[in-house]
Design a protein around this motif. Structure first.
Motif, PDB file in Angstrom:
ATOM      1  N   GLY A 227       0.809  -1.208   0.000  1.00 31.82           N
ATOM      2  CA  GLY A 227       0.000   0.000   0.000  1.00 31.82           C
ATOM      3  C   GLY A 227       0.848   1.266   0.000  1.00 31.82           C
ATOM      4  N   THR A 228       1.903   1.276   0.802  1.00 33.56           N
ATOM      5  CA  THR A 228       2.770   2.453   0.876  1.00 33.56           C
ATOM      6  C   THR A 228       3.536   2.657  -0.417  1.00 33.56           C
ATOM      7  N   VAL A 229       4.029   1.571  -0.999  1.00 29.64           N
ATOM      8  CA  VAL A 229       4.735   1.690  -2.285  1.00 29.64           C
ATOM      9  C   VAL A 229       3.761   2.150  -3.373  1.00 29.64           C
ATOM     10  N   ALA A 230       2.548   1.620  -3.369  1.00 27.18           N
ATOM     11  CA  ALA A 230       1.552   2.041  -4.362  1.00 27.18           C
ATOM     12  C   ALA A 230       1.221   3.524  -4.204  1.00 27.18           C
ATOM     13  N   ALA A 231       1.037   3.990  -2.976  1.00 25.85           N
ATOM     14  CA  ALA A 231       0.753   5.410  -2.745  1.00 25.85           C
ATOM     15  C   ALA A 231       1.933   6.275  -3.176  1.00 25.85           C
ATOM     16  N   THR A 232       3.148   5.785  -2.944  1.00 24.37           N
ATOM     17  CA  THR A 232       4.338   6.508  -3.387  1.00 24.37           C
ATOM     18  C   THR A 232       4.386   6.580  -4.907  1.00 24.37           C
ATOM     19  N   ALA A 233       4.015   5.486  -5.578  1.00 18.99           N
ATOM     20  CA  ALA A 233       4.008   5.474  -7.049  1.00 18.99           C
ATOM     21  C   ALA A 233       3.002   6.479  -7.585  1.00 18.99           C
ATOM     22  N   VAL A 234       1.836   6.545  -6.969  1.00 21.03           N
ATOM     23  CA  VAL A 234       0.811   7.499  -7.408  1.00 21.03           C
ATOM     24  C   VAL A 234       1.357   8.920  -7.310  1.00 21.03           C
ATOM     25  N   ALA A 235       1.987   9.241  -6.186  1.00 21.36           N
ATOM     26  CA  ALA A 235       2.516  10.593  -5.995  1.00 21.36           C
ATOM     27  C   ALA A 235       3.735  10.855  -6.885  1.00 21.36           C
ATOM     28  N   GLN A 236       4.664   9.922  -6.930  1.00 21.82           N
ATOM     29  CA  GLN A 236       5.924  10.107  -7.659  1.00 21.82           C
ATOM     30  C   GLN A 236       5.709  10.240  -9.165  1.00 21.82           C
ATOM     31  N   PHE A 237       4.798   9.463  -9.714  1.00 24.48           N
ATOM     32  CA  PHE A 237       4.605   9.440 -11.161  1.00 24.48           C
ATOM     33  C   PHE A 237       3.303  10.127 -11.592  1.00 24.48           C
ATOM     34  N   ALA A 238       2.658  10.836 -10.668  1.00 21.87           N
ATOM     35  CA  ALA A 238       1.418  11.577 -10.946  1.00 21.87           C
ATOM     36  C   ALA A 238       0.414  10.697 -11.705  1.00 21.87           C
ATOM     37  N   LEU A 239       0.144   9.515 -11.156  1.00 23.56           N
ATOM     38  CA  LEU A 239      -0.761   8.567 -11.804  1.00 23.56           C
ATOM     39  C   LEU A 239      -2.208   9.027 -11.676  1.00 23.56           C
ATOM     40  N   ASP A 240      -2.954   8.844 -12.736  1.00 27.94           N
ATOM     41  CA  ASP A 240      -4.364   9.211 -12.769  1.00 27.94           C
ATOM     42  C   ASP A 240      -5.182   8.042 -12.221  1.00 27.94           C
ATOM     43  N   LEU A 241      -5.867   8.270 -11.123  1.00 21.20           N
ATOM     44  CA  LEU A 241      -6.673   7.214 -10.497  1.00 21.20           C
ATOM     45  C   LEU A 241      -8.172   7.435 -10.701  1.00 21.20           C
ATOM     46  N   SER A 242      -8.509   8.200 -11.712  1.00 22.52           N
ATOM     47  CA  SER A 242      -9.933   8.473 -11.933  1.00 22.52           C
ATOM     48  C   SER A 242     -10.687   7.228 -12.378  1.00 22.52           C
ATOM     49  N   GLN A 243      -9.969   6.245 -12.904  1.00 25.43           N
ATOM     50  CA  GLN A 243     -10.606   4.996 -13.295  1.00 25.43           C
ATOM     51  C   GLN A 243      -9.726   3.844 -12.841  1.00 25.43           C
ATOM     52  N   LEU A 244     -10.288   2.979 -12.020  1.00 26.62           N
ATOM     53  CA  LEU A 244      -9.561   1.822 -11.513  1.00 26.62           C
ATOM     54  C   LEU A 244     -10.299   0.545 -11.901  1.00 26.62           C
ATOM     55  N   HIS A 245      -9.565  -0.510 -12.103  1.00 28.60           N
ATOM     56  CA  HIS A 245     -10.152  -1.817 -12.383  1.00 28.60           C
ATOM     57  C   HIS A 245      -9.822  -2.717 -11.208  1.00 28.60           C
ATOM     58  N   TRP A 246     -10.845  -3.289 -10.610  1.00 30.45           N
ATOM     59  CA  TRP A 246     -10.638  -4.183  -9.478  1.00 30.45           C
ATOM     60  C   TRP A 246     -11.014  -5.579  -9.923  1.00 30.45           C
ATOM     61  N   ASP A 247     -10.046  -6.449  -9.968  1.00 33.27           N
ATOM     62  CA  ASP A 247     -10.257  -7.816 -10.426  1.00 33.27           C
ATOM     63  C   ASP A 247     -10.766  -8.657  -9.257  1.00 33.27           C
ATOM     64  N   LEU A 248     -12.064  -8.955  -9.249  1.00 33.84           N
ATOM     65  CA  LEU A 248     -12.664  -9.715  -8.155  1.00 33.84           C
ATOM     66  C   LEU A 248     -12.445 -11.220  -8.264  1.00 33.84           C
ATOM     67  N   THR A 249     -11.804 -11.661  -9.342  1.00 31.35           N
ATOM     68  CA  THR A 249     -11.603 -13.101  -9.485  1.00 31.35           C
ATOM     69  C   THR A 249     -10.632 -13.645  -8.450  1.00 31.35           C
ATOM     70  N   SER A 250      -9.888 -12.760  -7.773  1.00 31.76           N
ATOM     71  CA  SER A 250      -8.932 -13.238  -6.786  1.00 31.76           C
ATOM     72  C   SER A 250      -9.454 -13.151  -5.356  1.00 31.76           C
ATOM     73  N   VAL A 251     -10.718 -12.792  -5.176  1.00 31.22           N
ATOM     74  CA  VAL A 251     -11.300 -12.680  -3.847  1.00 31.22           C
ATOM     75  C   VAL A 251     -11.711 -14.069  -3.362  1.00 31.22           C
ATOM     76  N   VAL A 252     -11.333 -14.395  -2.142  1.00 29.14           N
ATOM     77  CA  VAL A 252     -11.662 -15.694  -1.556  1.00 29.14           C
ATOM     78  C   VAL A 252     -12.439 -15.453  -0.269  1.00 29.14           C
TER      79      VAL A 252
END
Length: 153
Positions: A109-134
Motif C-alpha cells: 500500500g505504501t509503495v503504491a501510494a508513493t508510485a501514485v505521488a511520484q509518477f502523478a498517476l491518474d486514479l480516476s478509473q480503476l479496475h478491481w479484479d474480483l476473481t482473486s477474492v476468496v
C-alpha cells in the motif's frame, strides 16, 4: 626487466539493474521496507537491502531462491547495491521474507501510494479484479445486513 604483472578483469552483468534500481529509489522501496520491517541492531544488511536484492533478481534473472548467491556474484550487485553477495545466504533471505510476511499489505500500500505521488498517476478509473477474492467460513444469517450482497457460489 619488464613488469609481468597479470591483469585481471572482473566482469559483472548489469542488464536492467540500473533502471530497476532507479525506479526502486523513486518508489522508496528499501526505505519503506526498513521503516515497516526494522532489522535487528546487529544485522549486517537491513531487510530493505535484502528485499531489493530479491526484487532485482526476480526482475533480471529469476531462478530458484537458493540460487540468488550465484546470481549476485555474477551480476553487479556489489557495486550497484553495495551488498556483499555472500551476505545473501539462505538464512538471511528467509529472515527478510519472514519479516515482510507480516507487513506485506502495508508495504504494498505504501509503495503504491508513493508510485501514485511520484509518477502523478491518474486514479480516476480503476479496475478491481474480483476473481482473486476468496471467502472462507460461515456467516450466520443474523450477521447479514439488509441491502448488502450475500456471498454465494
Amino acid at each position: 626487466m619488464p613488469d609481468r604483472a597479470v591483469r585481471r578483469r572482473i566482469i559483472r552483468l548489469l542488464g536492467a539493474l540500473p533502471l530497476i534500481l532507479e525506479f526502486a529509489r523513486r518508489l522508496r522501496i528499501q526505505a519503506i521496507i526498513d521503516q515497516l520491517c526494522p532489522s535487528r541492531g546487529n544485522a549486517h544488511l537491513s531487510h530493505g537491502q535484502v528485499a531489493m536484492a530479491i526484487i532485482a533478481n526476480r526482475l533480471t534473472q529469476p531462478r530458484a531462491m537458493y540460487r540468488i548467491l550465484d546470481w549476485a556474484t555474477k551480476w553487479g550487485v556489489e557495486p550497484l547495491l553495495g551488498i556483499d553477495p555472500h551476505a545473501l545466504n539462505d538464512d538471511r533471505l528467509g529472515r527478510c521474507l519472514d519479516a515482510l510476511a507480516g507487513q506485506i499489505d502495508a508495504v504494498q500500500g505504501t509503495v503504491a501510494a508513493t508510485a501514485v505521488a511520484q509518477f502523478a498517476l491518474d486514479l480516476s478509473q480503476l479496475h478491481w479484479d474480483l476473481t482473486s477474492v476468496v471467502l472462507q467460513g460461515e456467516s450466520p444469517p443474523e450477521a447479514q445486513q439488509p441491502g448488502f450482497p450475500k456471498p454465494a457460489y
